[in-house]
Motif scaffolding. Sequence first.
Motif, PDB file in Angstrom:
ATOM      1  N   PHE A 189       0.787  -1.065  -0.099  1.00  0.00           N
ATOM      2  CA  PHE A 189      -0.088  -0.027   0.112  1.00  0.00           C
ATOM      3  C   PHE A 189       0.890   1.348   0.047  1.00  0.00           C
ATOM      4  O   PHE A 189       0.734   2.116  -0.901  1.00  0.00           O
ATOM      5  CB  PHE A 189      -0.873   0.012   1.161  1.00  0.00           C
ATOM      6  CG  PHE A 189      -1.523   1.533   1.734  1.00  0.00           C
ATOM      7  CD1 PHE A 189      -2.336   2.137   0.604  1.00  0.00           C
ATOM      8  CD2 PHE A 189      -1.299   1.846   2.820  1.00  0.00           C
ATOM      9  CE1 PHE A 189      -2.644   3.157   1.144  1.00  0.00           C
ATOM     10  CE2 PHE A 189      -1.741   3.002   3.269  1.00  0.00           C
ATOM     11  CZ  PHE A 189      -2.606   3.758   2.359  1.00  0.00           C
ATOM     12  N   TYR A 192       2.863   1.430  -3.430  1.00  0.00           N
ATOM     13  CA  TYR A 192       2.166   2.214  -4.334  1.00  0.00           C
ATOM     14  C   TYR A 192       1.786   3.585  -4.339  1.00  0.00           C
ATOM     15  O   TYR A 192       1.806   4.334  -5.328  1.00  0.00           O
ATOM     16  CB  TYR A 192       0.997   1.423  -4.518  1.00  0.00           C
ATOM     17  CG  TYR A 192       0.064   1.538  -5.877  1.00  0.00           C
ATOM     18  CD1 TYR A 192       0.421   1.051  -7.182  1.00  0.00           C
ATOM     19  CD2 TYR A 192      -0.826   2.417  -6.049  1.00  0.00           C
ATOM     20  CE1 TYR A 192      -0.092   1.294  -8.384  1.00  0.00           C
ATOM     21  CE2 TYR A 192      -1.535   2.904  -7.135  1.00  0.00           C
ATOM     22  CZ  TYR A 192      -1.397   1.936  -8.424  1.00  0.00           C
ATOM     23  OH  TYR A 192      -2.006   2.293  -9.449  1.00  0.00           O
ATOM     24  N   LEU A 209      -5.280   1.974  -5.349  1.00  0.00           N
ATOM     25  CA  LEU A 209      -4.765   2.581  -4.105  1.00  0.00           C
ATOM     26  C   LEU A 209      -5.694   2.368  -2.836  1.00  0.00           C
ATOM     27  O   LEU A 209      -5.491   1.749  -1.841  1.00  0.00           O
ATOM     28  CB  LEU A 209      -4.381   4.121  -4.162  1.00  0.00           C
ATOM     29  CG  LEU A 209      -3.694   4.655  -2.913  1.00  0.00           C
ATOM     30  CD1 LEU A 209      -2.373   3.785  -2.295  1.00  0.00           C
ATOM     31  CD2 LEU A 209      -3.493   6.145  -2.805  1.00  0.00           C
ATOM     32  N   LYS A 212      -5.686  -1.460  -2.063  1.00  0.00           N
ATOM     33  CA  LYS A 212      -4.429  -1.728  -1.076  1.00  0.00           C
ATOM     34  C   LYS A 212      -4.542  -1.071   0.242  1.00  0.00           C
ATOM     35  O   LYS A 212      -4.294  -1.885   1.104  1.00  0.00           O
ATOM     36  CB  LYS A 212      -3.148  -1.148  -2.020  1.00  0.00           C
ATOM     37  CG  LYS A 212      -2.900  -1.977  -3.036  1.00  0.00           C
ATOM     38  CD  LYS A 212      -1.648  -1.495  -3.763  1.00  0.00           C
ATOM     39  CE  LYS A 212      -1.150  -2.139  -5.014  1.00  0.00           C
ATOM     40  NZ  LYS A 212      -0.819  -3.651  -4.914  1.00  0.00           N
ATOM     41  N   LYS A 213      -5.311  -0.170   0.403  1.00  0.00           N
ATOM     42  CA  LYS A 213      -5.335   0.596   1.500  1.00  0.00           C
ATOM     43  C   LYS A 213      -6.368  -0.521   2.567  1.00  0.00           C
ATOM     44  O   LYS A 213      -6.170  -0.582   3.543  1.00  0.00           O
ATOM     45  CB  LYS A 213      -5.947   2.095   1.439  1.00  0.00           C
ATOM     46  CG  LYS A 213      -6.076   2.458   3.039  1.00  0.00           C
ATOM     47  CD  LYS A 213      -6.832   4.000   2.777  1.00  0.00           C
ATOM     48  CE  LYS A 213      -7.192   4.652   4.050  1.00  0.00           C
ATOM     49  NZ  LYS A 213      -7.725   6.052   3.789  1.00  0.00           N
ATOM     50  N   GLU A 215      -6.890  -3.543   1.962  1.00  0.00           N
ATOM     51  CA  GLU A 215      -6.327  -4.878   2.472  1.00  0.00           C
ATOM     52  C   GLU A 215      -5.597  -4.517   3.647  1.00  0.00           C
ATOM     53  O   GLU A 215      -5.294  -5.390   4.464  1.00  0.00           O
ATOM     54  CB  GLU A 215      -5.685  -5.365   1.415  1.00  0.00           C
ATOM     55  CG  GLU A 215      -5.993  -5.877   0.044  1.00  0.00           C
ATOM     56  CD  GLU A 215      -5.570  -6.497  -0.882  1.00  0.00           C
ATOM     57  OE1 GLU A 215      -4.053  -6.328  -0.797  1.00  0.00           O
ATOM     58  OE2 GLU A 215      -5.845  -6.679  -1.972  1.00  0.00           O
ATOM     59  N   PHE A 216      -4.803  -3.403   3.716  1.00  0.00           N
ATOM     60  CA  PHE A 216      -4.085  -3.001   4.662  1.00  0.00           C
ATOM     61  C   PHE A 216      -4.693  -2.890   6.077  1.00  0.00           C
ATOM     62  O   PHE A 216      -4.307  -3.260   7.205  1.00  0.00           O
ATOM     63  CB  PHE A 216      -3.068  -1.860   4.585  1.00  0.00           C
ATOM     64  CG  PHE A 216      -2.266  -1.149   5.724  1.00  0.00           C
ATOM     65  CD1 PHE A 216      -1.508  -1.950   6.264  1.00  0.00           C
ATOM     66  CD2 PHE A 216      -2.115   0.144   5.938  1.00  0.00           C
ATOM     67  CE1 PHE A 216      -0.717  -1.609   7.392  1.00  0.00           C
ATOM     68  CE2 PHE A 216      -1.482   0.543   7.086  1.00  0.00           C
ATOM     69  CZ  PHE A 216      -0.801  -0.129   7.704  1.00  0.00           C
TER      70      PHE A 216
END
Length: 466
Positions: A189, A192, A209, A212-213, A215-216
């Motif tokens: 995250f 990227y 983005l 990915k955020k 997922e984090f």
Amino acid sequence: MRVFTPAILFAVIGIDKGESFLSGISRAVKKNIKSASPVRAASSTGSITTNASTLPTWEDLAERIQADEDTPLLTFFRDTNGWCPFCERVWICLRAKNIPYEEQLISLFQKPEWYKAMVPTTQVPAILFHDDKINNDKKTQRSLVWESKDIMQALDDKFPDTPKLVLNTKAYKAASEQMGDLNTVGFAFLGYARNNNDETSAEEKALILHGKKQEFLKALDELDASILETGGPFRLGSDFTGVDAEMVPTLERWRYQLPLSHEIDIMEGREGIQRWFEAMDNYKPYSDRVMGDRYSWTATSVVFARYFAGKEIDAHTEAYIARSEGAASALIAEFGDVGDIDVKEEFVLEAGQKIISNHEAIITDCTSKDPKSQQSMKRAKDPDAANKALLFTANLLLEAGGNIIDAVNEASVDTLEFNTNEKEDAAVALKTVASRLCVPRDMSAPAARILRYCLMSLSEKFESLQ
């Protein structure tokens, strides 16, 4: 496990001719430093000396520093700045086991040739086990281990009477893997967000983005749930283990830097992670030396942001830098507040010892006309004024010990007989040193808190005389 017994080892240990002056007051730390042996001041002669004509010399102060040394059982090679997360894992484990050791600091930018010849990967950390001392057998060869997890296991194996930190259990392996997965999605995250300069459309980049955020954040929630499931406060329950050592380097950075860089608070709404940080903050092997502090991570946020941005700084990075600079300035303004200072004598003396050992590098840095980092920070012009002000501060720390708060309040800097320009330079020099001090690079967080208080309070006294 990677173990090596180099033939040329003893000819090169301790010779780091390639160490560079990276920043702050760490440059002069070239000697071996005992971890578990706090310095103490030899008995003083009575009242605190504040008159310019009777101030001791740096040599006088150095003679008063005594180290309660145990025989080191290993040499720990780590990075100069204290930023390497893999070094931090090992550092905490050494202190958790209370193993006497000596340190060699390795510049990651100019690694000495002897180190690259000694360690096959050329990376830090590495540990040279003094097997002859451990086994009390002079014929036993010393052995070298690198890679942080291999070192952690070796510490358990070679020191079986110390707390076992690497556990051969399913729960331990699962927890270690979970942290590894969190690192993966977290840095995916963040990476990227920082490096998405391909031809993908802005709309598609925003979607990627966001994914990915999420997922984090999901991985953080899963870690939080896992801590609560074990009952905490540490990752696997009531006791600190090697998994906690693996977790803290990354989580500590995210704790302080993500609110600035991405406006994410990893503790908000996560009771398990909150309790884990509370436990770590009170875990002495970590908090008394290895732990970084909010100001250091805030100040370095600016350095990192500019470094990774290169010549072209986008709007997101500009906002990040502005938030970081604003937060750093607010924290600097609080240096002179007594607040939560831990005035244990060991931390007061640590602060004094660091100034005494590194005074030449400190004076050079706070009066530099061409600083390598934090160029916008005001520097003093007169090295002599900076020298005298720092000498005054160091003497005060050694003389006062645990009574440092009262000593600073009662200190009269006008006895130093400075002219107006010297008073201004003394004030600037002390404030610059306080602002440049970095934890854990230069000293422990408790010692830094004391030293920043002293430097800022005395700086204000000099300013009041102008």
